[in-house]
Design a protein around this motif. Structure first.
Motif, PDB file in Angstrom:
ATOM      1  N   VAL A   1       0.844  -1.196   0.000  1.00 45.96           N
ATOM      2  CA  VAL A   1       0.000   0.000   0.000  1.00 45.96           C
ATOM      3  C   VAL A   1       0.879   1.245   0.000  1.00 45.96           C
ATOM      4  O   VAL A   1       1.666   1.459   0.926  1.00 45.96           O
ATOM      5  N   GLU A   2       0.722   2.059  -1.041  1.00 45.45           N
ATOM      6  CA  GLU A   2       1.457   3.321  -1.130  1.00 45.45           C
ATOM      7  C   GLU A   2       0.612   4.453  -0.559  1.00 45.45           C
ATOM      8  O   GLU A   2      -0.621   4.411  -0.622  1.00 45.45           O
ATOM      9  N   SER A   3       1.296   5.467  -0.058  1.00 41.47           N
ATOM     10  CA  SER A   3       0.613   6.666   0.425  1.00 41.47           C
ATOM     11  C   SER A   3       1.575   7.841   0.347  1.00 41.47           C
ATOM     12  O   SER A   3       2.780   7.661   0.137  1.00 41.47           O
ATOM     13  N   GLY A   4       1.022   9.048   0.507  1.00 43.04           N
ATOM     14  CA  GLY A   4       1.857  10.239   0.565  1.00 43.04           C
ATOM     15  C   GLY A   4       1.860  11.105  -0.678  1.00 43.04           C
ATOM     16  O   GLY A   4       2.486  12.163  -0.699  1.00 43.04           O
ATOM     17  N   GLY A   5       1.171  10.669  -1.714  1.00 41.38           N
ATOM     18  CA  GLY A   5       1.117  11.481  -2.920  1.00 41.38           C
ATOM     19  C   GLY A   5       0.258  12.719  -2.724  1.00 41.38           C
ATOM     20  O   GLY A   5      -0.410  12.884  -1.706  1.00 41.38           O
ATOM     21  N   GLY A   6       0.286  13.577  -3.735  1.00 40.31           N
ATOM     22  CA  GLY A   6      -0.523  14.790  -3.660  1.00 40.31           C
ATOM     23  C   GLY A   6      -0.065  15.822  -4.666  1.00 40.31           C
ATOM     24  O   GLY A   6       0.717  15.518  -5.573  1.00 40.31           O
TER      25      GLY A   6
ATOM     26  N   ALA B   1       3.877   0.509   2.539  1.00 41.71           N
ATOM     27  CA  ALA B   1       3.711  -0.448   3.625  1.00 41.71           C
ATOM     28  C   ALA B   1       3.475  -1.834   3.038  1.00 41.71           C
ATOM     29  O   ALA B   1       2.611  -2.005   2.178  1.00 41.71           O
ATOM     30  N   VAL B   2       4.251  -2.801   3.496  1.00 39.99           N
ATOM     31  CA  VAL B   2       4.140  -4.175   3.019  1.00 39.99           C
ATOM     32  C   VAL B   2       3.767  -5.066   4.198  1.00 39.99           C
ATOM     33  O   VAL B   2       4.494  -5.100   5.193  1.00 39.99           O
TER      34      VAL B   2
ATOM     35  N   THR C   1      15.528  10.144  -2.519  1.00 37.86           N
ATOM     36  CA  THR C   1      16.221   9.202  -1.642  1.00 37.86           C
ATOM     37  C   THR C   1      15.273   8.086  -1.257  1.00 37.86           C
ATOM     38  O   THR C   1      14.178   8.342  -0.746  1.00 37.86           O
ATOM     39  N   ILE C   2      15.700   6.848  -1.494  1.00 37.36           N
ATOM     40  CA  ILE C   2      14.915   5.685  -1.088  1.00 37.36           C
ATOM     41  C   ILE C   2      15.480   5.153   0.227  1.00 37.36           C
ATOM     42  O   ILE C   2      16.694   5.169   0.436  1.00 37.36           O
ATOM     43  N   SER C   3      14.585   4.699   1.094  1.00 36.56           N
ATOM     44  CA  SER C   3      15.022   4.131   2.366  1.00 36.56           C
ATOM     45  C   SER C   3      14.017   3.068   2.793  1.00 36.56           C
ATOM     46  O   SER C   3      12.950   2.941   2.201  1.00 36.56           O
ATOM     47  N   ARG C   4      14.389   2.329   3.822  1.00 34.36           N
ATOM     48  CA  ARG C   4      13.493   1.298   4.340  1.00 34.36           C
ATOM     49  C   ARG C   4      13.598   1.245   5.852  1.00 34.36           C
ATOM     50  O   ARG C   4      14.654   1.556   6.423  1.00 34.36           O
TER      51      ARG C   4
ATOM     52  N   GLU D   1       8.144  -2.234   8.657  1.00 35.22           N
ATOM     53  CA  GLU D   1       7.734  -2.901   7.413  1.00 35.22           C
ATOM     54  C   GLU D   1       7.329  -1.894   6.349  1.00 35.22           C
ATOM     55  O   GLU D   1       6.285  -2.044   5.693  1.00 35.22           O
ATOM     56  N   SER D   2       8.155  -0.880   6.202  1.00 37.27           N
ATOM     57  CA  SER D   2       7.840   0.178   5.253  1.00 37.27           C
ATOM     58  C   SER D   2       9.077   0.631   4.486  1.00 37.27           C
ATOM     59  O   SER D   2      10.203   0.530   4.982  1.00 37.27           O
ATOM     60  N   ALA D   3       8.828   1.130   3.302  1.00 34.60           N
ATOM     61  CA  ALA D   3       9.850   1.783   2.496  1.00 34.60           C
ATOM     62  C   ALA D   3       9.378   3.204   2.205  1.00 34.60           C
ATOM     63  O   ALA D   3       8.176   3.490   2.255  1.00 34.60           O
ATOM     64  N   TYR D   4      10.340   4.058   1.886  1.00 31.68           N
ATOM     65  CA  TYR D   4      10.018   5.456   1.677  1.00 31.68           C
ATOM     66  C   TYR D   4      10.741   5.994   0.447  1.00 31.68           C
ATOM     67  O   TYR D   4      11.799   5.493   0.063  1.00 31.68           O
ATOM     68  N   LEU D   5      10.151   7.008  -0.136  1.00 29.64           N
ATOM     69  CA  LEU D   5      10.813   7.721  -1.218  1.00 29.64           C
ATOM     70  C   LEU D   5      10.695   9.205  -0.899  1.00 29.64           C
ATOM     71  O   LEU D   5       9.604   9.788  -1.000  1.00 29.64           O
TER      72      LEU D   5
END
Length: 115
Positions: A5-10, A23-24, A68-71, A76-80
């Motif tokens: 599940v992705e979130s944070g767009g806008g 979130a995985v 920047t990508i991170s985890r 249990e999440s990854a970020y961009l």
């Protein structure tokens, strides 16, 4: 059942920043390689950034120095993290989780960069 599940767009102005989350759930997150892709309207999906289970990262040339990508395995999440956004960054952003020969995709989150 694994869910991504992705979130944070806008909507953000040029030069602004956004942080996308992925979130995985439903499996052993630490084993997954995680990729962020994007698909502009009417165009093909393209790889933006990757992070391996060991934390190694890779970026497309068009985002190097800006994204920047991170985890966070505990959450249990990854970020961009996306900085210095440009109108051409406008797209639906997708998260892909993969391990061995299994791949899971999220539904995507829209990012629009416009004044």
């Amino acid at each position: 059942q694994v869910q991504v599940v992705e979130s944070g767009g806008g909507l953000v102005q040029p030069g602004g920043s956004l942080r996308l989350s992925c979130a995985v759930s439903g499996s052993i997150f630490s084993l997954y390689r995680l990729d962020w892709y994007r698909q502009p309207l009417g165009k093909e999906r393209e790889l933006v950034a990757s992070i391996t289970s060991g934390g190694s990262t890779n970026y497309a040339d068009f985002v190097k120095g800006r994204f920047t990508i991170s985890r966070d395995n505990a959450n249990e999440s990854a970020y961009l993290q996306m900085n210095s956004l440009k109108p051409e960054d406008t797209a639906v952003y997708f998260c892909k989780a993969s391990v061995l020969y299994t791949t899971y995709w999220g539904q995507g989150t829209q990012v629009t960069v416009s004044s």
